[in-house]
Write an enzyme that holds these catalytic residues in place. Structure first.
Site, mmCIF file in Angstrom:
data_model
loop_
_atom_site.group_PDB
_atom_site.id
_atom_site.type_symbol
_atom_site.label_atom_id
_atom_site.label_comp_id
_atom_site.label_asym_id
_atom_site.label_seq_id
_atom_site.Cartn_x
_atom_site.Cartn_y
_atom_site.Cartn_z
ATOM 1 N N ASP A 87 9.315 -48.434 79.815
ATOM 2 C CA ASP A 87 10.945 -49.101 79.751
ATOM 3 C C ASP A 87 10.819 -50.468 80.176
ATOM 4 O O ASP A 87 9.848 -50.901 80.878
ATOM 5 C CB ASP A 87 11.800 -48.115 80.689
ATOM 6 C CG ASP A 87 10.968 -47.492 81.976
ATOM 7 O OD1 ASP A 87 10.286 -48.148 82.553
ATOM 8 O OD2 ASP A 87 11.446 -46.521 82.335
ATOM 9 N N ASN A 95 16.895 -37.763 90.144
ATOM 10 C CA ASN A 95 17.921 -36.645 89.112
ATOM 11 C C ASN A 95 17.204 -36.131 88.072
ATOM 12 O O ASN A 95 17.903 -35.417 87.187
ATOM 13 C CB ASN A 95 19.060 -37.695 88.891
ATOM 14 C CG ASN A 95 18.618 -38.895 87.758
ATOM 15 O OD1 ASN A 95 17.156 -38.986 87.377
ATOM 16 N ND2 ASN A 95 19.455 -39.658 87.310
ATOM 17 N N HIS A 145 15.106 -37.765 85.522
ATOM 18 C CA HIS A 145 15.119 -38.776 84.618
ATOM 19 C C HIS A 145 13.461 -38.909 84.469
ATOM 20 O O HIS A 145 12.777 -39.024 85.429
ATOM 21 C CB HIS A 145 15.867 -39.998 84.679
ATOM 22 C CG HIS A 145 15.440 -40.973 85.605
ATOM 23 N ND1 HIS A 145 16.443 -41.630 86.113
ATOM 24 C CD2 HIS A 145 14.276 -41.453 85.954
ATOM 25 C CE1 HIS A 145 15.592 -42.935 86.992
ATOM 26 N NE2 HIS A 145 14.275 -42.594 86.942
ATOM 27 N N GLU A 154 18.261 -40.360 81.206
ATOM 28 C CA GLU A 154 18.944 -39.874 82.331
ATOM 29 C C GLU A 154 19.663 -38.211 81.899
ATOM 30 O O GLU A 154 19.844 -38.134 80.737
ATOM 31 C CB GLU A 154 20.029 -40.875 82.687
ATOM 32 C CG GLU A 154 19.694 -42.357 82.930
ATOM 33 C CD GLU A 154 19.251 -42.394 84.430
ATOM 34 O OE1 GLU A 154 18.936 -41.198 85.060
ATOM 35 O OE2 GLU A 154 19.266 -43.596 84.651
HETATM 36 C C1 F6R Z 1 9.880 -46.576 85.438
HETATM 37 C C2 F6R Z 1 10.346 -45.135 84.841
HETATM 38 C C3 F6R Z 1 11.087 -44.373 85.927
HETATM 39 C C4 F6R Z 1 10.395 -44.037 87.358
HETATM 40 C C5 F6R Z 1 11.365 -43.274 88.149
HETATM 41 C C6 F6R Z 1 10.673 -43.150 89.443
HETATM 42 O O1 F6R Z 1 9.006 -47.048 84.526
HETATM 43 O O2 F6R Z 1 10.245 -45.007 83.827
HETATM 44 O O3 F6R Z 1 11.476 -43.119 85.315
HETATM 45 O O4 F6R Z 1 9.073 -43.582 86.997
HETATM 46 O O5 F6R Z 1 12.451 -43.760 88.323
HETATM 47 O O6 F6R Z 1 10.758 -44.159 90.241
HETATM 48 P P1 F6R Z 1 10.010 -44.310 91.876
HETATM 49 O O7 F6R Z 1 8.648 -44.363 91.537
HETATM 50 O O8 F6R Z 1 10.339 -45.804 92.060
HETATM 51 O O9 F6R Z 1 10.660 -43.021 92.615
#
Ligand code: F6R
Length: 245
Positions: free
Chosen positions: A67, A136, A138, A143
């Site tokens: 992303d 959450n 995702h 989301e």
């Molecule tokens: C980032 C992504 C997100 C993260 C998720 C966890 O490229 O796709 O889904 O993997 O938000 O983020 P952290 O590792 O910062 O808790």
């Protein structure tokens, strides 16, 4: 899902790096799907160290990141592309032309997502997709909601997701773009193998829902239960609410 519980964050980083190294050893032309965020920081550090020690070769590898923020170009310091440059790309022999990213400043975001899907297909699909997980549920920027989009798409970030990305913007939540471009859950599920990584007690609840709960779009990561080759790498804290492990 094959759950592996390791001693601490460092052991998780080592195990995920070992998984990538084994994938590239078996198939030097492997296509990797990569995440950003706090979770993979140690994993990328480990991969850099393994590369410096001559234990992994990216010369024929291809990568696709999950992303990117909508409205940020790849050279913006808070972009996910910049994150990847700092944590991995600048340090290893991955050919530039085989690094793929959603372009956050594309004039037509929908066409940009279609281009990305076609590029993944042309590369032969993703061999190994590494994922973090939002608290959450995702994955990528898919989301929770009443439905999910299969292919790569423009996505609206949940308020909590913007808050957890504020560090990239000097702590200013308002500066975090409200939208992103993201692989869809279908893009992710089409990967041949998937590794989900979570560390810390803050992820324990969502890991329980993902691994032991119902398959539901309200917890997008729970859809990984539908895939036949998913490994979940956890530290003890992230695994602490699991009943069956
Ligand atoms: C980032 C992504 C997100 C993260 C998720 C966890 O490229 O796709 O889904 O993997 O938000 O983020 P952290 O590792 O910062 O808790």
């Amino acid at each position: 899902m094959n759950v592996r519980i390791l001693k601490d964050e460092k052991a998780v980083a080592r195990a995920v790096a070992a998984r990538v190294i084994a994938t590239l050893a078996a198939k030097p032309t492997a296509v990797l799907g990569l995440p950003t965020g706090r979770t993979p920081v140690q994993f990328y550090a480990r991969l850099r160290a393994e590369y410096a020690a001559g234990r992994v070769d990216f010369a024929q590898a291809t990568t696709f990141n999950l992303d990117e923020f909508l409205g940020l170009s790849g050279d913006h310091p808070a972009s996910y592309r910049a994150f990847m440059e700092t944590h991995l790309f600048e340090h290893v022999n991955l050919p530039r032309r085989r690094i793929h990213f959603l372009n956050g400043v594309a004039s037509d975001p929908v066409a940009e997502c279609a281009r990305y899907e076609a590029a993944i297909r042309r590369a032969g699909g993703i061999d190994l997709q590494i994922l973090g997980i939002g608290s959450n549920g995702h994955i990528g920027f898919n989301e929770p909601g009443p439905g999910l989009i299969g292919d790569s798409h423009p996505a609206r970030l949940a308020p909590g997701t913007r808050r957890s990305n504020a560090d990239l913007f000097d702590g200013r939540v308002q500066a975090v773009p409200p939208n992103a471009l993201s692989m869809g859950v279908g893009t992710i599920l089409r990967s041949r193998a998937i590794v989900l990584v979570a560390t810390g007690v803050g992820k324990a609840g969502v890991i329980k829902a993902t691994v032991e709960g119902l398959v539901t779009t309200r917890v997008p990561a729970s859809l990984l239960q539908l895939h036949g080759d998913v490994e979940v790498f956890l530290d003890g804290a992230a695994a602490s609410k699991l009943l069956r492990h």
